[in-house]
Design a protein around this motif. Structure first.
Motif: not given
Lengths: 264, 259
Positions: A63-64, A66-67, A70-71, A74-75, A77, A84, A88, A171, A176
């Protein structure tokens, strides 16, 4: 005066506790290494810690990862640097998240287990019984567990890296919609073999430190059921904090030297 | 002992146990609704906040520091310091600090809940309550769940602040970034809604960690050994549940924004 007592008492307790760990753990581990039986017991402790921690490591680090994806996406895009993402994510997982969270899981599962086990042996007078029989419980009981934690932590770190990267892939790619070839093609751009080795070295240190803290918390537990619970609780809290402090210090030692030369 | 059993029955046993643990959650929620004793609830909430906040502060402060050192080194090719501040602030407030704050509450107070209830179970205090016709769920579990639900969001917000302070301290003192720019970069990716989401996540994670810990305490085995292993199981299960729930909440809240 009261304020002095308020802050002084915990500070003194902290120093006393740290001193006890430093006086207790290294001799115990060294004596266990020196005796053949202690070294064999360390191997079986490491195996049992890996077996007990493997499932929680998978369930926490997947889960970490995947998190993070996800975040991170978001940053990225927002800044238009989607390519990258994979390097990263993989670099962050390999350098930070895997060793950090693998060590936290080892502290909470393996470390609390060590403290609970030794505390229960103390409460049932088993440690005293060993001493009466001329067997040194430090070398035979506490030492192997400290060594076992130090050996198990890097192995679980490898598992944590794998699960984190798989979690990030799940994820990013199927959910996504990042192109699979882009993710896999760039995944290893951010890490070098040195990163993996440094990460493994960090977790050996974390494992030894948390093993030492948890073993001495259990070894010096009060002789009651409530005392065993308190010892396990204290051991977990102290070792989680210790892992994060060590993680920061290790990062500063590894990157801080280069950090001064950053083009800012 | 457990190694002798075939792997399939061990997996089945683990799944059954997980199902039984999850079945406790609605009962725990019911216990909080049946009116837990007021004084105990207030005292336990205060105790949870007072004992957990220093742990949360230490953990998130150093994780903020660690992330900043790491991010500054990793992001150097993409423009270094400014981007590091933005990334740490963004990722920290949205994910890392709430998760670590909840994990710290689980380690400090969840383990304490489990070890207290397990001690009561082992010393037959819970049976004594039942014999007297009193409901241990309402009297013992209810106040602890309320304390976790109320205290964890507070700890999450403290953790967010402490993490930002850690990042700022390292950015300004160790990496030599400009103080004002670092602080505004840290907060530039964050809106007030992110802190509200963090607190809401704290409510849910607090309930889950309280319920998981209470259940493990209530089903403790005999003797000092039972108390120790109940504490151990409570901590690790709370960590697993908290990190899975944190991902589920994040993808529910932020998932569609990314897509």
């Amino acid at each position: 005066m009261r304020a002095l007592a308020l802050f002084g008492r915990p500070a003194l307790a902290l120093f006393a506790g740290a001193g006890r760990v430093i006086a207790f753990a290294p001799p115990a581990a060294l004596r266990a290494l020196g005796s053949g039986h202690g070294a064999r017991a360390a191997v079986s402790q490491a195996v049992s810690i890996v077996a007990r921690c493997a499932a929680p490591v998978v369930l926490v680090c997947g889960p970490i990862g995947a998190m993070l994806a996800l975040q991170g996406l978001t940053l990225m895009r927002t800044f238009g640097v989607e390519r990258a993402l994979a390097p990263l994510c993989v670099a962050t997982i390999v350098r930070e998240l895997a060793p950090g969270f693998a060590a936290v899981v080892v502290a909470m599962q393996g470390g609390a287990g060590i403290a609970a086990e030794l505390g229960a042996m103390r409460a049932a007078d088993e440690l005293d019984a060993l001493e009466v029989m001329g067997i040194d419980p430090r070398a035979e009981v506490a030492g192997p567990r400290i060594l076992g934690a130090a050996v198990a932590a890097p192995l679980l770190n490898g598992l944590a890296m794998l699960c984190g990267v798989v979690g990030a892939w799940v994820m990013a790619v199927p959910i996504l919609g990042v192109p699979n070839t882009l993710f896999l093609g760039t995944a290893l751009d951010g890490v070098t073999a040195a990163d993996v080795w440094l990460s493994a070295a960090k977790t050996v240190l974390f494992g030894a430190a948390l093993g030492a803290v948890c073993a001495s918390a259990g070894f010096f537990a009060e002789r009651s059921a409530a005392g065993v619970g308190r010892a396990a609780n204290r051991a977990v809290v102290a070792s989680v904090i210790l892992v994060l402090v060590f993680n920061y210090l290790c990062n500063t030692a590894i990157f801080g030297l280069r950090g001064g030369a950053l083009a800012l | 002992m457990s190694g002798a059993r075939p792997a399939r029955s061990r997996v089945a046993g683990a799944l059954l146990d997980a199902a039984a643990a999850a079945a406790f959650w609605p009962r725990a929620a019911g216990a909080t609704l049946r009116g837990p004793p007021l004084v105990d609830t207030v005292l336990l909430t205060l105790r949870l906040v007072v004992t957990s906040v220093p742990v949360v502060f230490a953990v998130t402060f150093f994780s903020g520091a660690m992330l900043t050192v790491q991010a500054a080194a990793s992001l150097a090719p993409f423009g270094g310091g400014a981007l590091a501040g933005i990334a740490v602030g963004f990722g920290g407030i949205r994910e890392v600090f709430p998760l670590l704050a909840a994990a710290s509450v689980a380690a400090r107070s969840g383990a304490e809940i489990a070890s207290q209830l397990a001690t009561m179970r082992v010393t037959k205090q819970i049976e004594a309550l039942e014999v007297m016709g009193l409901d241990p769920l309402r009297l013992l579990v209810g106040p602890r769940i309320v304390a976790a639900v109320v205290g964890t969001p507070v700890c999450v917000l403290v953790g967010c602040g402490a993490g930002m302070l850690g990042a700022q301290a390292i950015g300004a003192w160790q990496l030599g970034l400009d103080r004002g720019a670092m602080w505004s970069n840290l907060w530039s990716g964050i809106v007030a809604a992110d802190l509200v989401v963090g607190a809401l996540k704290g409510l849910v994670l607090g309930f889950l960690l309280g319920a998981v810990s209470a259940r493990e305490g209530l089903v403790a085995g005999a003797g000092a050994r039972g108390v120790g292993s109940a504490t151990n199981r409570a901590v690790i299960r709370a960590l697993v549940v908290v990190s899975c729930a944190s991902l589920a909440l994040s993808s529910a809240i932020y998932g569609r924004l990314a897509g």
